[in-house]
Design an enzyme around this catalytic site. Structure first.
Site, mmCIF file in Angstrom:
data_model
loop_
_atom_site.group_PDB
_atom_site.id
_atom_site.type_symbol
_atom_site.label_atom_id
_atom_site.label_comp_id
_atom_site.label_asym_id
_atom_site.label_seq_id
_atom_site.Cartn_x
_atom_site.Cartn_y
_atom_site.Cartn_z
ATOM 1 C CG ASP A 1 11.617 0.329 19.154
ATOM 2 O OD1 ASP A 1 11.231 1.442 19.539
ATOM 3 O OD2 ASP A 1 12.564 0.176 18.360
ATOM 4 N NE ARG B 1 13.353 -1.477 14.807
ATOM 5 C CZ ARG B 1 14.356 -2.334 14.950
ATOM 6 N NH1 ARG B 1 15.541 -2.041 14.448
ATOM 7 N NH2 ARG B 1 14.193 -3.460 15.597
ATOM 8 N N GLY C 1 20.109 2.015 19.805
ATOM 9 C CA GLY C 1 19.434 3.099 20.514
ATOM 10 C C GLY C 1 19.465 2.889 22.015
ATOM 11 C CB THR D 1 14.948 -1.993 22.070
ATOM 12 O OG1 THR D 1 14.112 -1.222 21.193
ATOM 13 C CG2 THR D 1 14.364 -3.392 22.189
ATOM 14 C CG ASP E 1 16.499 -6.051 15.446
ATOM 15 O OD1 ASP E 1 17.087 -4.971 15.663
ATOM 16 O OD2 ASP E 1 15.545 -6.155 14.666
ATOM 17 N NE ARG F 1 21.097 3.755 15.351
ATOM 18 C CZ ARG F 1 20.310 2.931 16.012
ATOM 19 N NH1 ARG F 1 20.553 1.630 15.970
ATOM 20 N NH2 ARG F 1 19.288 3.379 16.713
ATOM 21 C CG ASP G 1 11.602 -4.186 18.185
ATOM 22 O OD1 ASP G 1 12.362 -4.342 19.164
ATOM 23 O OD2 ASP G 1 11.968 -3.582 17.154
#
Length: 319
Positions: free
Chosen positions: A127, A171, A11, A125, A103, A72, A129
């Site tokens: 996120d 996510r 993303g 990202t 990741d 992707r 995360d």
């Protein structure tokens, strides 16, 4: 090392362009040829690779998205796909690779490193995360986009005396929801890292209504579930007029904040330093405002931890 490649994968995140710029110009500063690989690992397999110059990254530091595009690629998860990528690296003489992404992108970098092609990961990202770094590229911009949206929704919620459920991205991580909820004074913040009793959420809404509170804002991380379904349950239980806003991909776009531009520039340049220093299979990050690097394998096996002290504070302030 005479030739280094750079790609963005997964993303997109605001600040990726600043990281690309840093990699390209850091390489050129050290008289290293640098090659941009378009469309992530798919572009690597297809040989969609071009040499980059100083002007290639001019006027992109303020732009969202990624100049190198992203995609992707299921094929790259296979040995055959990875070998095709390695053939392209050999064809262009690329000796090291900077991978900007999350990741999933790092797993590809890890595989290439294991097969003899040194890679360094840069966490990009929204996120936030990724273990081993306090912040990822894009998180601060996405956070500010969410806050701006909540501010506007609160105006409507106040005017019409409604309860609003706002679903945000992230996510399986609740960082965006937690930071946005705390920054915007949300009455309830629902994140996947903490179990919230639905009955407690309803009781809190009813208590607020009974003391004359005219509106409520509930921030829901997408990892918890559907905002639409949650909003329907709340309206059924409380009989309060409830609306749902799913912010969606608006959170990914926009000009990166100063914080993301600076972070991306520092991390991108650090990644080049690591490759030139003979390090591979590493991820660069920032902890306590200091640049760090970690083994990618450890990053992929560790679990991201949210700041539960912030979560506790959000509950104390939303009484």
């Amino acid at each position: 090392m005479k030739k280094i490649g750079v790609l963005t994968s997964g993303g997109d995140a605001p600040g990726m362009n600043a990281a690309i710029r840093a990699v390209v110009r850091k390489c050129i500063y050290h008289n290293i040829e640098v090659y941009g690989i378009k469309n992530g690992y798919q572009g690597l397999i297809d040989g969609n690779i071009e040499k980059m110059e100083i002007g290639s990254v001019g006027d992109i530091i303020q732009r969202g998205g990624t100049k190198l595009y992203s995609a992707r690629c299921e094929e790259f998860k296979t040995d055959a796909g990875q070998e095709k990528g390695i053939e392209q690296l050999k064809k262009f003489g690329i000796e090291g690779l900077v991978v900007i992404g999350g990741d999933g992108s790092f797993r590809g970098a890890q595989k290439l490193t294991e097969k003899g092609y040194p890679c360094v990961g840069v966490p990009g990202t929204i996120d936030n995360d990724i273990p081993g770094t306090d912040f990822t590229i894009g998180f601060d911009t996405a956070l500010n986009t969410i806050i701006e949206a909540i501010d506007k929704i609160r105006d409507t919620a106040t005017s019409h005396e409604r309860t609003y459920v706002i679903e945000v991205m992230g996510r399986n991580a609740g960082d965006l929801a937690l930071w946005a909820g705390l920054a915007d004074g949300a009455e309830t913040i629902l994140i996947p890292e903490a179990e919230d009793d639905f009955a407690d959420v309803i009781a809190r809404l009813k208590r607020g209504h009974e003391r004359g509170k005219k509106h409520s804002i509930i921030i829901l991380a997408e990892g918890v579930g559907s905002g639409i379904e949650y909003g329907e349950r709340i309206q059924d239980e409380t009989k309060l007029e409830t609306r749902v806003t799913v912010l969606g991909h608006i959170q990914r776009g926009g000009s990166p904040t100063a914080a993301d531009r600076v972070l991306a520039s520092r991390l991108g340049a650090k990644a080049v330093d690591l490759l030139l220093g003979g390090k591979a299979g590493r991820m660069v990050g920032i902890q306590n405002n200091e640049l760090v690097d970690h083994d990618i394998e450890k990053v992929l096996t560790d679990k991201h931890a949210i700041n539960m002290e912030m979560y506790k504070l959000s509950k104390e302030l939303s009484i």
